[in-house]
Design an enzyme around this catalytic site. Structure first.
Site, PDB file in Angstrom:
ATOM      1  N   ASP A 100       0.621  -1.140  -0.101  1.00 22.09           N
ATOM      2  CA  ASP A 100       0.052   0.002  -0.039  1.00 22.09           C
ATOM      3  C   ASP A 100       0.775   1.221   0.103  1.00 22.09           C
ATOM      4  OD1 ASP A 100      -2.226   1.816   0.179  1.00 22.09           O
ATOM      5  OD2 ASP A 100      -2.431   1.390   2.444  1.00 22.09           O
TER       6      ASP A 100
HETATM    7  C1  SPV Z   1      -6.936   1.649   3.581  1.00 20.61           C
HETATM    8  O1  SPV Z   1      -7.851   1.069   3.933  1.00 20.61           O
HETATM    9  O2  SPV Z   1      -6.381   1.656   2.345  1.00 20.61           O
HETATM   10  C2  SPV Z   1      -7.003   2.904   4.402  1.00 20.61           C
HETATM   11  C3  SPV Z   1      -7.092   2.932   5.782  1.00 20.61           C
HETATM   12  O3  SPV Z   1      -6.384   4.265   3.767  1.00 20.61           O
HETATM   13  S1  SPV Z   1      -5.725   2.521   6.772  1.00 20.61           S
HETATM   14  O4  SPV Z   1      -5.282   1.498   5.921  1.00 20.61           O
HETATM   15  O5  SPV Z   1      -6.378   2.534   7.974  1.00 20.61           O
HETATM   16  O6  SPV Z   1      -4.971   3.741   6.517  1.00 20.61           O
HETATM   17 MG    MG Z   2      -5.673   3.687   1.790  1.00 17.60          MG
END
Ligand code: SPV
Ligand code: MG
Length: 302
Positions: free
Chosen positions: A63
């Site tokens: 991510d």
């Molecule tokens: C996601 O779920 O991709 C988010 C929320 O942006 S978090 O992972 O809590 O940052």
């Molecule tokens: Mg996110």
């Protein structure tokens, strides 16, 4: 500038997000595939969070900008195909500048999302729970993204501005300043993110946030806080941000490690969905009805 309201004594009922047509304080479950969307809808959630973290993880990617906005929108579109729930898309930090942000928004809207969240971090953003890469962009840069996206998409698409002030180690004053500036730039709501193990940061924000402007939360790290508490603070939406993905990863890890060491598939599998369960979830029964309706001999098919 926004007028601040004093919410120290009590919290009025939160306001709903008009475009989503769900009650204030609704729970949205994370979904990252058609199947996870179907399961969330079946279990009564009011909407879906197309989480960048979860969609990236389901693709075996990290991510931090490894998955493109086109890929994210493709997954939104898969979920729209199989679910009637409103979908809130995760647009990370807008994928660059004011232009990439509005182009991504158009793509998400065409895929069928009801709105999207953008966060005030640099591109590429890094997942909020990593202890590096949490630098914030400037307020003018982020306002440009909000403004251009609202101009491009209009009132039919909800733009939620997420401030990562607390994630980046900033103060309540900065969080309020940023969130207020984002609403001034046209954001329909704000998302106040926190990685504390309790809801204190979020509550301190809620106490000073104008009660007529929606705010949303994702209690990933303060997961023990009851939903009723978050609603009492006035949260308009509560995102279960990544739990479907984490649950499936855990189930797969358990299954694979058991089967790898078992004497038979049955011994290793333990309790998993039967094939019939999957047929039922995905409404295979409808195919039978379809055949009866459309493939009758008088239609000349047989
Ligand atoms: C996601 O779920 O991709 C988010 C929320 O942006 S978090 O992972 O809590 O940052
Ligand atoms: Mg996110």
């Amino acid at each position: 500038m926004l007028a601040k309201s004093d919410r120290l004594s009590d919290f009025p009922q939160g306001v709903g997000l008009g475009l989503f047509r769900v009650p204030a304080g609704s729970l949205f479950m994370e979904a990252h595939s058609g199947l996870s969307a179907i399961v969330a809808e079946r279990c009564g959630f009011k909407g879906l969070w197309a989480s960048g973290f979860s969609i990236s993880s389901a693709k075996g990617k990290r991510d931090c900008g490894e998955v493109s906005w086109t890929q994210l929108a493709e997954v939104v579109s898969e979920m729209v195909d199989v679910s009637t729930l409103p979908i809130l898309a995760d647009a990370d930090s807008g994928f660059g500048n004011y232009n990439t942000c509005r182009q991504a928004a158009k793509r998400f809207a065409r895929a069928g999302a009801r709105g999207m969240v953008i966060e005030d971090k640099l591109f590429p953003k890094f997942n909020s729970f990593l202890d590096h890469g949490q630098e914030l962009t400037t307020i003018p840069d982020f306002k440009a993204k909000i403004h251009s996206t609202k101009d491009a998409l209009g009132e039919g698409f909800c733009v939620i501005a997420r401030t990562e002030t607390f994630i980046a180690g900033g103060t309540l004053e900065e969080a309020l300043l940023r969130a207020g500036a984002y609403v001034d730039a046209g954001a329909d709501a704000v998302f106040i993110h926190s990685k504390q193990p309790n809801a204190e940061e979020v509550e301190s924000f809620a106490r000073q946030w104008p009660c007529n402007i929606p705010f949303i939360v994702a209690p990933t790290t303060y997961a023990a806080t009851p939903f009723s508490e978050l609603r009492r603070m006035g949260a308009s939406l509560i995102l279960c941000a990544n739990q479907n993905m984490r649950a499936s990863a855990q189930a797969m890890l358990r299954l694979c490690s058991n089967v790898a060491q078992a004497a038979s598939l049955e011994e290793g599998c333990g309790e998993i969905c039967s094939v019939a369960d999957i047929f039922e979830l995905l409404d295979y029964h409808e195919l039978e009805q379809g055949r009866t309706a459309y493939e009758r001999p008088e239609h000349g098919v047989f």
